[in-house]
Design a protein around this motif. Structure first.
Motif, PDB file in Angstrom:
ATOM      1  N   VAL A  15      -4.570  -0.821   7.388  1.00 49.34           N
ATOM      2  CA  VAL A  15      -4.306  -0.153   6.114  1.00 49.34           C
ATOM      3  C   VAL A  15      -4.622   1.338   6.219  1.00 49.34           C
ATOM      4  O   VAL A  15      -3.884   2.185   5.689  1.00 49.34           O
ATOM      5  CB  VAL A  15      -5.128  -0.806   4.982  1.00 49.34           C
ATOM      6  CG1 VAL A  15      -5.159   0.081   3.737  1.00 49.34           C
ATOM      7  CG2 VAL A  15      -4.530  -2.169   4.619  1.00 49.34           C
ATOM      8  N   SER A  16      -5.693   1.676   6.918  1.00 47.55           N
ATOM      9  CA  SER A  16      -6.066   3.083   7.078  1.00 47.55           C
ATOM     10  C   SER A  16      -5.007   3.849   7.858  1.00 47.55           C
ATOM     11  O   SER A  16      -4.655   4.991   7.513  1.00 47.55           O
ATOM     12  CB  SER A  16      -7.420   3.185   7.788  1.00 47.55           C
ATOM     13  OG  SER A  16      -8.444   2.587   7.024  1.00 47.55           O
ATOM     14  N   LEU A  17      -4.468   3.249   8.908  1.00 48.61           N
ATOM     15  CA  LEU A  17      -3.428   3.911   9.692  1.00 48.61           C
ATOM     16  C   LEU A  17      -2.172   4.137   8.851  1.00 48.61           C
ATOM     17  O   LEU A  17      -1.559   5.215   8.888  1.00 48.61           O
ATOM     18  CB  LEU A  17      -3.094   3.072  10.927  1.00 48.61           C
ATOM     19  CG  LEU A  17      -4.141   3.065  12.041  1.00 48.61           C
ATOM     20  CD1 LEU A  17      -3.761   2.049  13.104  1.00 48.61           C
ATOM     21  CD2 LEU A  17      -4.286   4.455  12.651  1.00 48.61           C
TER      22      LEU A  17
ATOM     23  N   PHE B 111       0.409 -11.494  15.090  1.00 48.07           N
ATOM     24  CA  PHE B 111      -0.145 -12.086  16.317  1.00 48.07           C
ATOM     25  C   PHE B 111      -1.655 -11.917  16.362  1.00 48.07           C
ATOM     26  O   PHE B 111      -2.396 -12.863  16.651  1.00 48.07           O
ATOM     27  CB  PHE B 111       0.498 -11.415  17.535  1.00 48.07           C
ATOM     28  CG  PHE B 111      -0.071 -11.872  18.847  1.00 48.07           C
ATOM     29  CD1 PHE B 111       0.422 -13.007  19.470  1.00 48.07           C
ATOM     30  CD2 PHE B 111      -1.093 -11.172  19.465  1.00 48.07           C
ATOM     31  CE1 PHE B 111      -0.103 -13.439  20.683  1.00 48.07           C
ATOM     32  CE2 PHE B 111      -1.623 -11.589  20.671  1.00 48.07           C
ATOM     33  CZ  PHE B 111      -1.119 -12.724  21.287  1.00 48.07           C
ATOM     34  N   MET B 112      -2.122 -10.685  16.047  1.00 42.96           N
ATOM     35  CA  MET B 112      -3.562 -10.426  16.122  1.00 42.96           C
ATOM     36  C   MET B 112      -4.315 -11.156  15.024  1.00 42.96           C
ATOM     37  O   MET B 112      -5.387 -11.704  15.240  1.00 42.96           O
ATOM     38  CB  MET B 112      -3.812  -8.922  16.044  1.00 42.96           C
ATOM     39  CG  MET B 112      -3.319  -8.170  17.268  1.00 42.96           C
ATOM     40  SD  MET B 112      -3.709  -6.390  17.206  1.00 42.96           S
ATOM     41  CE  MET B 112      -2.580  -5.850  15.919  1.00 42.96           C
ATOM     42  N   MET B 113      -3.762 -11.160  13.809  1.00 48.07           N
ATOM     43  CA  MET B 113      -4.425 -11.797  12.688  1.00 48.07           C
ATOM     44  C   MET B 113      -4.668 -13.272  12.951  1.00 48.07           C
ATOM     45  O   MET B 113      -5.713 -13.811  12.652  1.00 48.07           O
ATOM     46  CB  MET B 113      -3.585 -11.635  11.414  1.00 48.07           C
ATOM     47  CG  MET B 113      -3.740 -10.291  10.738  1.00 48.07           C
ATOM     48  SD  MET B 113      -5.279 -10.232   9.794  1.00 48.07           S
ATOM     49  CE  MET B 113      -5.022  -8.742   8.855  1.00 48.07           C
ATOM     50  N   ARG B 114      -3.686 -13.942  13.497  1.00 46.17           N
ATOM     51  CA  ARG B 114      -3.774 -15.389  13.639  1.00 46.17           C
ATOM     52  C   ARG B 114      -4.703 -15.799  14.762  1.00 46.17           C
ATOM     53  O   ARG B 114      -5.006 -16.976  14.919  1.00 46.17           O
ATOM     54  CB  ARG B 114      -2.377 -15.971  13.842  1.00 46.17           C
ATOM     55  CG  ARG B 114      -1.507 -15.744  12.614  1.00 46.17           C
ATOM     56  CD  ARG B 114      -0.186 -16.459  12.699  1.00 46.17           C
ATOM     57  NE  ARG B 114       0.622 -16.173  11.511  1.00 46.17           N
ATOM     58  CZ  ARG B 114       1.673 -16.882  11.139  1.00 46.17           C
ATOM     59  NH1 ARG B 114       2.027 -17.929  11.841  1.00 46.17           N
ATOM     60  NH2 ARG B 114       2.362 -16.559  10.069  1.00 46.17           N
TER      61      ARG B 114
ATOM     62  N   THR C  22      -6.624 -14.862   3.798  1.00 43.24           N
ATOM     63  CA  THR C  22      -6.624 -13.877   2.710  1.00 43.24           C
ATOM     64  C   THR C  22      -6.281 -12.493   3.245  1.00 43.24           C
ATOM     65  O   THR C  22      -5.465 -11.769   2.663  1.00 43.24           O
ATOM     66  CB  THR C  22      -7.994 -13.843   2.013  1.00 43.24           C
ATOM     67  OG1 THR C  22      -8.283 -15.131   1.471  1.00 43.24           O
ATOM     68  CG2 THR C  22      -8.003 -12.818   0.889  1.00 43.24           C
ATOM     69  N   SER C  23      -6.880 -12.122   4.361  1.00 43.47           N
ATOM     70  CA  SER C  23      -6.596 -10.823   4.965  1.00 43.47           C
ATOM     71  C   SER C  23      -5.176 -10.756   5.487  1.00 43.47           C
ATOM     72  O   SER C  23      -4.480  -9.746   5.325  1.00 43.47           O
ATOM     73  CB  SER C  23      -7.586 -10.543   6.104  1.00 43.47           C
ATOM     74  OG  SER C  23      -8.903 -10.420   5.609  1.00 43.47           O
ATOM     75  N   GLU C  24      -4.732 -11.841   6.118  1.00 40.32           N
ATOM     76  CA  GLU C  24      -3.363 -11.882   6.639  1.00 40.32           C
ATOM     77  C   GLU C  24      -2.350 -11.741   5.510  1.00 40.32           C
ATOM     78  O   GLU C  24      -1.382 -10.983   5.607  1.00 40.32           O
ATOM     79  CB  GLU C  24      -3.126 -13.189   7.392  1.00 40.32           C
ATOM     80  CG  GLU C  24      -1.711 -13.336   7.931  1.00 40.32           C
ATOM     81  CD  GLU C  24      -1.468 -14.691   8.552  1.00 40.32           C
ATOM     82  OE1 GLU C  24      -0.285 -15.036   8.760  1.00 40.32           O
ATOM     83  OE2 GLU C  24      -2.449 -15.411   8.826  1.00 40.32           O
TER      84      GLU C  24
ATOM     85  N   VAL D  26     -14.153 -12.417  10.332  1.00 45.89           N
ATOM     86  CA  VAL D  26     -14.668 -11.045  10.331  1.00 45.89           C
ATOM     87  C   VAL D  26     -13.687 -10.112  11.018  1.00 45.89           C
ATOM     88  O   VAL D  26     -13.413  -9.002  10.537  1.00 45.89           O
ATOM     89  CB  VAL D  26     -16.043 -10.986  11.036  1.00 45.89           C
ATOM     90  CG1 VAL D  26     -16.511  -9.536  11.176  1.00 45.89           C
ATOM     91  CG2 VAL D  26     -17.071 -11.803  10.265  1.00 45.89           C
ATOM     92  N   GLY D  27     -13.131 -10.554  12.141  1.00 51.74           N
ATOM     93  CA  GLY D  27     -12.164  -9.730  12.859  1.00 51.74           C
ATOM     94  C   GLY D  27     -10.914  -9.478  12.045  1.00 51.74           C
ATOM     95  O   GLY D  27     -10.357  -8.368  12.072  1.00 51.74           O
ATOM     96  N   SER D  28     -10.455 -10.486  11.301  1.00 49.30           N
ATOM     97  CA  SER D  28      -9.267 -10.320  10.478  1.00 49.30           C
ATOM     98  C   SER D  28      -9.512  -9.313   9.361  1.00 49.30           C
ATOM     99  O   SER D  28      -8.642  -8.478   9.063  1.00 49.30           O
ATOM    100  CB  SER D  28      -8.852 -11.668   9.860  1.00 49.30           C
ATOM    101  OG  SER D  28      -8.448 -12.566  10.864  1.00 49.30           O
ATOM    102  N   ASN D  29     -10.675  -9.384   8.740  1.00 52.87           N
ATOM    103  CA  ASN D  29     -11.002  -8.435   7.677  1.00 52.87           C
ATOM    104  C   ASN D  29     -11.073  -7.010   8.215  1.00 52.87           C
ATOM    105  O   ASN D  29     -10.562  -6.063   7.602  1.00 52.87           O
ATOM    106  CB  ASN D  29     -12.337  -8.812   7.027  1.00 52.87           C
ATOM    107  CG  ASN D  29     -12.240 -10.100   6.217  1.00 52.87           C
ATOM    108  OD1 ASN D  29     -11.191 -10.428   5.676  1.00 52.87           O
ATOM    109  ND2 ASN D  29     -13.348 -10.824   6.144  1.00 52.87           N
TER     110      ASN D  29
END
Length: 259
Positions: A108-110, A90-93, A232-234, A98-101
């Motif tokens: 990934v860190s979490l 939901f957030m990615m789309r 790409t990030s998604e 920049v926000g997606s990256n």
């Protein structure tokens, strides 16, 4: 972002692959970002399990150093992957490129921090060998998804839906010891065996179908650099989560527990 755009038939898209350097560049970008995410996750897993000031913030350990439980902060981080699965798409789309990256690296860190439990629960040799098996399996499954001309959208929908059910079942089993979970000693009943076996199969199907799905996403956003960057990030996040989940499911069968 349209799932398939004007290329809902994988065979139609497949006829363009051989002459489309943009698709190859897109998929390489997805795999590269996913690979960097795995490196970061591994570093954070080591940090949260081996650097005592951080470990003590997250985990309660036995005298031998094995995992015995979680602190409040550890509980929050351990459930972060579930929140990620619920909200990441939901957030990615709805995020900018920049926000997606940025969102990708935060998520990934979490997940990487929560993987400290793996290092505390399993021997280093079994973690390494299971990771290599997962990587080999991922490569083969993703190759199938990339090259097949069969439409896997139905398989993807089934795997996503079934994964929700599996997550709910894991939560119930974790909080109700009568169903097979005993957190204090890490003993589990037949239910956990079935759930982990189902998880391996679901992740295998999801990796295969998600790879094809990413090709369709590329064809729906090609020509829009910002949308391609966000995709790409998604895509990297989707494959990263599937990889990590398969790794953890396989550890149940292949991992050697610490004493």
């Amino acid at each position: 972002m349209s799932d398939f755009g004007n290329y809902s038939n994988p065979a139609q898209a497949g006829s363009l692959e051989a002459t489309d350097p943009g698709l190859r560049k897109f998929m390489i970008g997805v795999y590269q970002k996913m690979g960097l995410g795995l490196v970061l996750a591994a570093v954070l897993a080591w940090l949260t399990s081996s650097f005592d000031p951080v470990t003590d913030l997250l985990f309660v350990r036995t005298a031998t150093g094995s995992l015995a439980g979680f602190t409040l902060l550890g509980m929050i981080i351990s459930f972060a992957p579930l929140i990620i699965i619920l909200g990441s798409n939901f957030m990615m789309r709805r995020a900018s490129a920049v926000g997606s990256n940025l969102l990708f690296w935060v998520l990934v860190s979490l997940i990487g921090a929560s993987l400290g439990t793996v290092v505390l629960m399993y021997s280093g040799a079994s973690v390494a060998s299971t990771f290599l098996i997962t990587a080999a399996s991922f490569g083969g499954l993703s190759l199938i998804g990339y090259t097949t001309k069969r439409n896997l959208s139905g398989l993807r929908a089934f795997c996503v839906f079934a994964t929700w059910g599996l997550v709910i079942t894991f939560l119930v089993a974790s909080f109700l010891p009568a169903l097979g979970a005993n957190f204090g000693t890490f003993s589990v009943g037949p239910l956990f065996w079935i759930m982990n076996a189902a998880g391996v199969l679901l992740m295998a199907g999801l990796i295969t179908a998600e790879t094809q799905h990413l090709k369709m996403i590329y064809y729906s956003v090609q020509g829009d650099p910002a949308a391609v960057s966000a995709a790409t990030s998604e895509g990297a996040l989707s494959l990263f989560i599937a990889f990590v989940n398969m790794f953890r499911f396989l550890l149940y069968f292949l991992g050697g527990r610490r004493d």
